[in-house]
Design a protein around this motif. Structure first.
Motif, PDB file in Angstrom:
ATOM      1  N   GLY A   1      11.373  20.456  39.036  1.00  0.00           N
ATOM      2  CA  GLY A   1      10.336  21.171  39.819  1.00  0.00           C
ATOM      3  C   GLY A   1       9.344  21.637  39.048  1.00  0.00           C
ATOM      4  N   TRP A   2       8.163  22.202  39.451  1.00  0.00           N
ATOM      5  CA  TRP A   2       7.245  22.613  38.439  1.00  0.00           C
ATOM      6  C   TRP A   2       7.505  24.047  38.143  1.00  0.00           C
ATOM      7  CZ3 TRP A   2       3.660  19.255  37.103  1.00  0.00           C
ATOM      8  CH2 TRP A   2       3.488  18.115  37.628  1.00  0.00           C
ATOM      9  N   ARG A   3       6.783  24.361  36.822  1.00  0.00           N
ATOM     10  CA  ARG A   3       6.943  25.980  36.732  1.00  0.00           C
ATOM     11  C   ARG A   3       5.619  26.591  37.488  1.00  0.00           C
ATOM     12  NH1 ARG A   3       6.910  25.283  29.836  1.00  0.00           N
ATOM     13  NH2 ARG A   3       9.059  24.475  29.849  1.00  0.00           N
ATOM     14  N   PRO A   4       5.892  27.670  37.943  1.00  0.00           N
ATOM     15  CA  PRO A   4       5.213  28.408  38.813  1.00  0.00           C
ATOM     16  C   PRO A   4       3.786  28.508  38.409  1.00  0.00           C
ATOM     17  CG  PRO A   4       7.104  29.819  38.191  1.00  0.00           C
ATOM     18  CD  PRO A   4       6.985  28.706  37.277  1.00  0.00           C
ATOM     19  N   HIS A   5       3.214  28.488  37.242  1.00  0.00           N
ATOM     20  CA  HIS A   5       1.863  28.475  36.712  1.00  0.00           C
ATOM     21  C   HIS A   5       0.910  27.082  36.944  1.00  0.00           C
ATOM     22  CE1 HIS A   5       3.534  27.275  33.225  1.00  0.00           C
ATOM     23  NE2 HIS A   5       2.410  26.431  32.997  1.00  0.00           N
ATOM     24  N   VAL A   6       1.977  25.991  37.117  1.00  0.00           N
ATOM     25  CA  VAL A   6       1.379  24.835  37.163  1.00  0.00           C
ATOM     26  C   VAL A   6       0.251  24.539  38.468  1.00  0.00           C
ATOM     27  CG1 VAL A   6       1.878  22.338  36.940  1.00  0.00           C
ATOM     28  CG2 VAL A   6       3.145  23.771  35.681  1.00  0.00           C
ATOM     29  N   PHE A   7       0.808  25.143  39.395  1.00  0.00           N
ATOM     30  CA  PHE A   7      -0.078  24.661  40.627  1.00  0.00           C
ATOM     31  C   PHE A   7      -1.476  25.417  40.662  1.00  0.00           C
ATOM     32  CE2 PHE A   7       3.969  23.729  42.628  1.00  0.00           C
ATOM     33  CZ  PHE A   7       3.896  22.261  42.993  1.00  0.00           C
ATOM     34  N   THR A   8      -1.292  26.720  39.965  1.00  0.00           N
ATOM     35  CA  THR A   8      -2.361  27.596  39.796  1.00  0.00           C
ATOM     36  C   THR A   8      -3.441  26.871  38.903  1.00  0.00           C
ATOM     37  OG1 THR A   8      -1.177  29.545  40.217  1.00  0.00           O
ATOM     38  CG2 THR A   8      -3.473  29.745  39.126  1.00  0.00           C
TER      39      THR A   8
ATOM     40  N   LEU B   1      -3.496  23.571  37.940  1.00  0.00           N
ATOM     41  CA  LEU B   1      -4.048  22.538  38.722  1.00  0.00           C
ATOM     42  C   LEU B   1      -5.281  22.735  39.666  1.00  0.00           C
ATOM     43  CD1 LEU B   1      -0.822  20.348  39.153  1.00  0.00           C
ATOM     44  CD2 LEU B   1      -2.668  19.994  37.487  1.00  0.00           C
ATOM     45  N   ASP B   2      -5.160  23.765  40.450  1.00  0.00           N
ATOM     46  CA  ASP B   2      -5.846  24.246  41.537  1.00  0.00           C
ATOM     47  C   ASP B   2      -7.406  24.349  40.646  1.00  0.00           C
ATOM     48  OD1 ASP B   2      -6.847  24.855  44.034  1.00  0.00           O
ATOM     49  OD2 ASP B   2      -6.641  26.874  43.707  1.00  0.00           O
ATOM     50  N   HIS B   3      -7.267  25.195  39.539  1.00  0.00           N
ATOM     51  CA  HIS B   3      -8.304  25.515  38.858  1.00  0.00           C
ATOM     52  C   HIS B   3      -9.035  24.366  38.263  1.00  0.00           C
ATOM     53  CE1 HIS B   3     -10.894  27.957  36.299  1.00  0.00           C
ATOM     54  NE2 HIS B   3     -10.505  27.544  35.313  1.00  0.00           N
ATOM     55  N   LEU B   4      -8.168  23.453  37.650  1.00  0.00           N
ATOM     56  CA  LEU B   4      -8.761  22.258  37.280  1.00  0.00           C
ATOM     57  C   LEU B   4      -9.506  21.398  38.235  1.00  0.00           C
ATOM     58  CD1 LEU B   4      -6.164  21.098  34.799  1.00  0.00           C
ATOM     59  CD2 LEU B   4      -8.168  22.523  34.012  1.00  0.00           C
TER      60      LEU B   4
ATOM     61  N   TRP C   1     -10.018  18.068  33.810  1.00  0.00           N
ATOM     62  CA  TRP C   1      -9.665  17.522  34.864  1.00  0.00           C
ATOM     63  C   TRP C   1      -9.951  15.982  34.913  1.00  0.00           C
ATOM     64  CZ3 TRP C   1      -7.149  17.977  39.253  1.00  0.00           C
ATOM     65  CH2 TRP C   1      -7.384  17.267  40.382  1.00  0.00           C
ATOM     66  N   HIS C   2     -11.070  15.596  34.047  1.00  0.00           N
ATOM     67  CA  HIS C   2     -11.315  14.216  34.064  1.00  0.00           C
ATOM     68  C   HIS C   2     -10.798  13.463  32.855  1.00  0.00           C
ATOM     69  CE1 HIS C   2     -14.202  13.964  37.409  1.00  0.00           C
ATOM     70  NE2 HIS C   2     -14.584  15.147  37.084  1.00  0.00           N
TER      71      HIS C   2
ATOM     72  N   PRO D   1       0.567  28.728  30.930  1.00  0.00           N
ATOM     73  CA  PRO D   1      -0.807  29.167  31.817  1.00  0.00           C
ATOM     74  C   PRO D   1      -1.923  28.886  30.820  1.00  0.00           C
ATOM     75  CG  PRO D   1       0.685  30.873  32.003  1.00  0.00           C
ATOM     76  CD  PRO D   1       1.333  30.194  31.046  1.00  0.00           C
ATOM     77  N   LEU D   2      -3.022  28.520  31.554  1.00  0.00           N
ATOM     78  CA  LEU D   2      -4.221  28.066  30.723  1.00  0.00           C
ATOM     79  C   LEU D   2      -4.993  29.536  30.380  1.00  0.00           C
ATOM     80  CD1 LEU D   2      -6.195  26.050  29.914  1.00  0.00           C
ATOM     81  CD2 LEU D   2      -7.246  26.215  32.135  1.00  0.00           C
TER      82      LEU D   2
END
Length: 113
Positions: free
Chosen positions: A24-31, A33-36, A86-87, A97-98
């Motif tokens: 599974g992903w760590r909780p902050h990864v989706f945040t 990736l959404d930001h990126l 992102w690119h 977290p970033l």
């Protein structure tokens, strides 16, 4: 461990690769990736930020905040750093977290994946 995971581990070891099973992903990864992904759309770089950011990052890993400060327009550079992440022109470890202290490096730097 299932037979398939054990077999995959053995193949990876035979090739000299590291092997991990991610459940599974760590909780902050989706945040993060959404930001990126918020910077994925094409833009015109009228201020030459891409070149400034890549030149500043060329010396090796720098904290995100220091990389932005190394340009003439740090606030604008922050958006371009995210865009370059992102690119995949820049890299960052998504293990945490970033933040301003996240190390950022040029893509393809030795020792980085």
């Amino acid at each position: 461990m299932s037979l398939k995971f054990a077999a995959a581990r053995e193949v990876a070891a035979a090739c000299g690769w590291r092997y991990s099973v991610v459940t599974g992903w760590r909780p902050h990864v989706f945040t993060v990736l959404d930001h990126l992904s918020s910077r994925r759309r094409p833009v015109r770089d009228l201020l030459g930020m891409r070149e400034q950011v890549l030149a500043a990052a060329g010396g090796g890993p720098l904290p995100f905040g220091e990389l932005a400060q190394a340009t003439v327009l740090p606030t604008v550079a922050r958006a371009f750093i995210v865009r370059l992440l992102w690119h995949r022109e820049l890299g960052v470890d998504l293990g945490s977290p970033l933040s301003d202290s996240s190390l950022v490096w040029p893509a393809g730097s030795p020792g980085r994946v």
